[in-house]
Design a protein around this motif. Structure first.
Motif, PDB file in Angstrom:
ATOM      1  N   ALA A  13       0.848  -1.179   0.000  1.00  0.00           N
ATOM      2  CA  ALA A  13       0.000   0.000   0.000  1.00  0.00           C
ATOM      3  C   ALA A  13       0.889   1.235   0.000  1.00  0.00           C
ATOM      4  CB  ALA A  13      -0.887  -0.016   1.242  1.00  0.00           C
ATOM      5  N   ALA A  14       0.744   2.072  -0.967  1.00  0.00           N
ATOM      6  CA  ALA A  14       1.583   3.265  -1.065  1.00  0.00           C
ATOM      7  C   ALA A  14       1.251   4.242   0.048  1.00  0.00           C
ATOM      8  CB  ALA A  14       1.361   3.940  -2.413  1.00  0.00           C
ATOM      9  N   PRO A  15       2.244   4.858   0.692  1.00  0.00           N
ATOM     10  CA  PRO A  15       1.964   5.873   1.700  1.00  0.00           C
ATOM     11  C   PRO A  15       1.353   7.108   1.057  1.00  0.00           C
ATOM     12  CG  PRO A  15       4.299   5.807   1.202  1.00  0.00           C
ATOM     13  CD  PRO A  15       3.674   4.655   0.477  1.00  0.00           C
ATOM     14  N   ALA A  16       0.693   7.912   1.878  1.00  0.00           N
ATOM     15  CA  ALA A  16      -0.010   9.077   1.350  1.00  0.00           C
ATOM     16  C   ALA A  16       0.928  10.008   0.598  1.00  0.00           C
ATOM     17  CB  ALA A  16      -0.692   9.817   2.501  1.00  0.00           C
ATOM     18  N   ALA A  17       2.185  10.105   1.073  1.00  0.00           N
ATOM     19  CA  ALA A  17       3.137  11.022   0.453  1.00  0.00           C
ATOM     20  C   ALA A  17       3.473  10.630  -0.971  1.00  0.00           C
ATOM     21  CB  ALA A  17       4.410  11.094   1.298  1.00  0.00           C
ATOM     22  N   ALA A  18       3.274   9.382  -1.308  1.00  0.00           N
ATOM     23  CA  ALA A  18       3.616   8.947  -2.656  1.00  0.00           C
ATOM     24  C   ALA A  18       2.668   9.534  -3.683  1.00  0.00           C
ATOM     25  CB  ALA A  18       3.608   7.426  -2.729  1.00  0.00           C
ATOM     26  N   GLY A  19       1.437   9.842  -3.288  1.00  0.00           N
ATOM     27  CA  GLY A  19       0.514  10.523  -4.173  1.00  0.00           C
ATOM     28  C   GLY A  19      -0.240   9.600  -5.106  1.00  0.00           C
ATOM     29  N   ALA A  20      -1.146  10.232  -5.815  1.00  0.00           N
ATOM     30  CA  ALA A  20      -2.029   9.487  -6.712  1.00  0.00           C
ATOM     31  C   ALA A  20      -1.268   8.836  -7.850  1.00  0.00           C
ATOM     32  CB  ALA A  20      -3.103  10.428  -7.254  1.00  0.00           C
ATOM     33  N   ALA A  21      -0.178   9.483  -8.300  1.00  0.00           N
ATOM     34  CA  ALA A  21       0.575   8.923  -9.424  1.00  0.00           C
ATOM     35  C   ALA A  21       1.178   7.573  -9.055  1.00  0.00           C
ATOM     36  CB  ALA A  21       1.672   9.892  -9.851  1.00  0.00           C
ATOM     37  N   CYS A  22       1.697   7.474  -7.840  1.00  0.00           N
ATOM     38  CA  CYS A  22       2.260   6.199  -7.390  1.00  0.00           C
ATOM     39  C   CYS A  22       1.162   5.151  -7.245  1.00  0.00           C
ATOM     40  CB  CYS A  22       2.995   6.390  -6.072  1.00  0.00           C
ATOM     41  SG  CYS A  22       3.731   4.860  -5.427  1.00  0.00           S
ATOM     42  N   ASP A  23      -0.005   5.579  -6.715  1.00  0.00           N
ATOM     43  CA  ASP A  23      -1.125   4.640  -6.590  1.00  0.00           C
ATOM     44  C   ASP A  23      -1.516   4.084  -7.954  1.00  0.00           C
ATOM     45  OD1 ASP A  23      -1.257   4.969  -3.863  1.00  0.00           O
ATOM     46  OD2 ASP A  23      -2.803   6.523  -3.959  1.00  0.00           O
ATOM     47  N   THR A  24      -1.543   4.948  -8.936  1.00  0.00           N
ATOM     48  CA  THR A  24      -1.907   4.513 -10.282  1.00  0.00           C
ATOM     49  C   THR A  24      -0.871   3.554 -10.844  1.00  0.00           C
ATOM     50  OG1 THR A  24      -3.069   6.590 -10.705  1.00  0.00           O
ATOM     51  CG2 THR A  24      -2.398   5.311 -12.636  1.00  0.00           C
ATOM     52  N   ALA A  25       0.421   3.877 -10.595  1.00  0.00           N
ATOM     53  CA  ALA A  25       1.489   2.999 -11.073  1.00  0.00           C
ATOM     54  C   ALA A  25       1.420   1.631 -10.401  1.00  0.00           C
ATOM     55  CB  ALA A  25       2.851   3.647 -10.830  1.00  0.00           C
ATOM     56  N   LEU A  26       1.102   1.610  -9.104  1.00  0.00           N
ATOM     57  CA  LEU A  26       0.959   0.339  -8.401  1.00  0.00           C
ATOM     58  C   LEU A  26      -0.217  -0.465  -8.944  1.00  0.00           C
ATOM     59  CD1 LEU A  26       1.643   1.437  -4.723  1.00  0.00           C
ATOM     60  CD2 LEU A  26       3.065  -0.083  -6.097  1.00  0.00           C
ATOM     61  N   SER A  27      -1.304   0.219  -9.230  1.00  0.00           N
ATOM     62  CA  SER A  27      -2.462  -0.468  -9.814  1.00  0.00           C
ATOM     63  C   SER A  27      -2.105  -1.068 -11.174  1.00  0.00           C
ATOM     64  CB  SER A  27      -3.626   0.506  -9.951  1.00  0.00           C
ATOM     65  OG  SER A  27      -4.735  -0.124 -10.549  1.00  0.00           O
ATOM     66  N   GLY A  28      -1.331  -0.312 -11.962  1.00  0.00           N
ATOM     67  CA  GLY A  28      -0.907  -0.827 -13.256  1.00  0.00           C
ATOM     68  C   GLY A  28      -0.009  -2.041 -13.124  1.00  0.00           C
ATOM     69  N   LEU A  29       0.879  -2.003 -12.127  1.00  0.00           N
ATOM     70  CA  LEU A  29       1.749  -3.147 -11.904  1.00  0.00           C
ATOM     71  C   LEU A  29       0.946  -4.369 -11.483  1.00  0.00           C
ATOM     72  CD1 LEU A  29       4.515  -4.449 -11.686  1.00  0.00           C
ATOM     73  CD2 LEU A  29       4.745  -3.441  -9.400  1.00  0.00           C
ATOM     74  N   ARG A  30      -0.076  -4.156 -10.640  1.00  0.00           N
ATOM     75  CA  ARG A  30      -0.918  -5.275 -10.238  1.00  0.00           C
ATOM     76  C   ARG A  30      -1.595  -5.897 -11.451  1.00  0.00           C
ATOM     77  NH1 ARG A  30      -3.981  -2.608  -7.275  1.00  0.00           N
ATOM     78  NH2 ARG A  30      -2.947  -2.941  -5.277  1.00  0.00           N
ATOM     79  N   ASN A  31      -2.056  -5.062 -12.347  1.00  0.00           N
ATOM     80  CA  ASN A  31      -2.710  -5.587 -13.549  1.00  0.00           C
ATOM     81  C   ASN A  31      -1.737  -6.393 -14.407  1.00  0.00           C
ATOM     82  OD1 ASN A  31      -5.132  -4.387 -12.834  1.00  0.00           O
ATOM     83  ND2 ASN A  31      -4.743  -2.517 -14.023  1.00  0.00           N
ATOM     84  N   GLN A  32      -0.496  -5.931 -14.508  1.00  0.00           N
ATOM     85  CA  GLN A  32       0.480  -6.653 -15.322  1.00  0.00           C
ATOM     86  C   GLN A  32       0.886  -7.981 -14.673  1.00  0.00           C
ATOM     87  OE1 GLN A  32       1.037  -5.931 -18.319  1.00  0.00           O
ATOM     88  NE2 GLN A  32      -0.020  -3.950 -18.250  1.00  0.00           N
ATOM     89  N   ILE A  33       0.933  -8.003 -13.345  1.00  0.00           N
ATOM     90  CA  ILE A  33       1.201  -9.271 -12.661  1.00  0.00           C
ATOM     91  C   ILE A  33       0.077 -10.259 -12.952  1.00  0.00           C
ATOM     92  CG2 ILE A  33       1.294 -10.366 -10.379  1.00  0.00           C
ATOM     93  CD1 ILE A  33       2.904  -7.970  -9.413  1.00  0.00           C
TER      94      ILE A  33
END
Length: 377
Positions: A13-33
């Protein structure tokens, strides 16, 4: 080969400081996995840095990708496509126990037993290190399988060097055993065993008889495994997965202790109870290790293959166990040493049996086992 277990590939889970861009990147990585494309997983992982994800998040995500890639490699290994599996493993972005055990599976399938032994023992070290593996109890059953495969490959390689240095410094399987022993604070009752041969420090050549009670107390660890704020896992339903009360290495030590015994690749001259030169080398490393353990008692169990008569094999197995005992005593081991011979009557339950020919199976069966009881301290 390694027992297949279902793996849950989850993202931090990305910390709040990472921001929405990091959340989106993590979601994209989950989809690729989920999609399973190795090149796309690597690209999605690279995006985390560009989108401002912090270093702990990137490191944890890299471990998840490595695990997902290793799972793909396992599918190729099951189908005998070793080159394809090796190519996937070549691209992994982080250290992961399943990567190491998959590489070990490939080495074993190719008959490279020394390399397989090294890698299986490395996997045990990685599994039991909270800094490298999030400590989940569902990993504990895997440890017994990996430990058994490590032993089988050490037997076929003819050396314990994958887990013991010449000076007795342990890693892998023996490292797990040593850590488990250090956790136990059990008083030793001087009670001999009925019908057993023992060597006692005061009278090294005298056999005793009597009865013994087996006790076991496992010390609780004082701390939970340390986790970075961004390194918590979530399960598939999105719930936070809390670490267990004990790290895997504590449970790993107990799993290793429940093995029938540690196979010692201490070799003998043909049809003889005399150690050959490699047997002397391995017995010397074992003696150095036992000096470090400072245990009060242990058992040596001799075994043979099924070639020859049952009565002859029973006698040979006992004589070989006695030879190892005598060597250890000559090296200054003052513990009580219980000796048994089981001949051909207790063949090993092999995990890699599908890959072994008859001679390899027999080579593993011709073993002396080290058994450390729970009241050995």
């Amino acid at each position: 080969m390694l027992k297949r277990i279902p793996l849950v590939f989850c993202l931090v889970a990305a910390p709040a400081a990472a921001g929405a861009a990091c959340d989106t990147a993590l979601s994209g990585l989950r989809n690729q996995i989920d999609a399973g494309s190795v090149p796309m997983m690597r690209l999605a992982l690279d995006r985390l840095d560009a989108e401002g994800c912090n270093r702990p998040t990137q490191r944890a995500a890299a471990r998840r990708v490595a695990g997902a890639m290793a799972r793909q490699a396992q599918g190729h290994i099951r189908e005998g496509r070793l080159d394809q599996a090796q190519e996937i493993l070549r691209q992994v972005p982080a250290l992961h126990w399943l990567v190491q055990s998959s590489r070990a599976d490939i080495a074993m399938a190719r008959g490279q037993h020394g390399e397989a032994a090294n890698l299986y023992n490395d996997a045990l070290d990685t599994l039991s290190d909270p800094a490298l593996t999030v400590q989940r109890r569902e990993l504990v059953p895997v440890i017994r399988t990996i430990a058994q495969l490590a032993q089988e490959n050490m037997m076929l390689a003819g050396t314990m060097s994958a887990t013991l240095s010449p000076r007795g410094e342990p890693s892998g399987l023996m490292g797990v055993l040593q850590r488990g022993i250090k956790q136990e604070k059990v008083p030793v009752a001087a009670a001999p065993v009925v019908g057993a041969e023992t060597v006692d420090r005061a009278e090294p050549e005298v056999a005793d008889a009597g009865g013994a009670q087996d006790r076991h107390d496992t010390a609780e660890l004082e701390t939970e495994p340390r986790q970075d704020a961004a390194d918590h896992l979530t399960d598939q339903a999105g719930h936070l997965a809390s670490p267990p009360r004990e790290p895997v290495f504590s449970a790993a030590a107990e799993a290793a202790r429940t093995l029938p015994g540690f196979y010692l690749p201490v070799q003998f001259e043909f049809d003889s109870d005399r150690l050959d030169p490699s047997g002397v080398r391995e017995a010397s490393a074992l003696a150095a290790f036992l000096h470090k353990l400072e245990i009060h008692s242990f058992t040596l169990v001799g075994h043979t293959d099924e070639v020859g008569s049952a009565s002859y094999n029973l006698d040979l197995s006992l004589r070989r166990a006695r030879t190892v005992r005598a060597f250890l005593v000559s090296q200054g081991i003052h513990a009580r040493i219980h000796v048994e011979g089981r001949g051909e009557g207790d063949p090993p339950e092999l995990k890699g049996v599908a890959l072994y020919n008859d001679e390899q199976r027999r080579a593993i069966a011709r073993r002396v086992e080290l058994v450390v009881p729970k009241n050995a301290f």
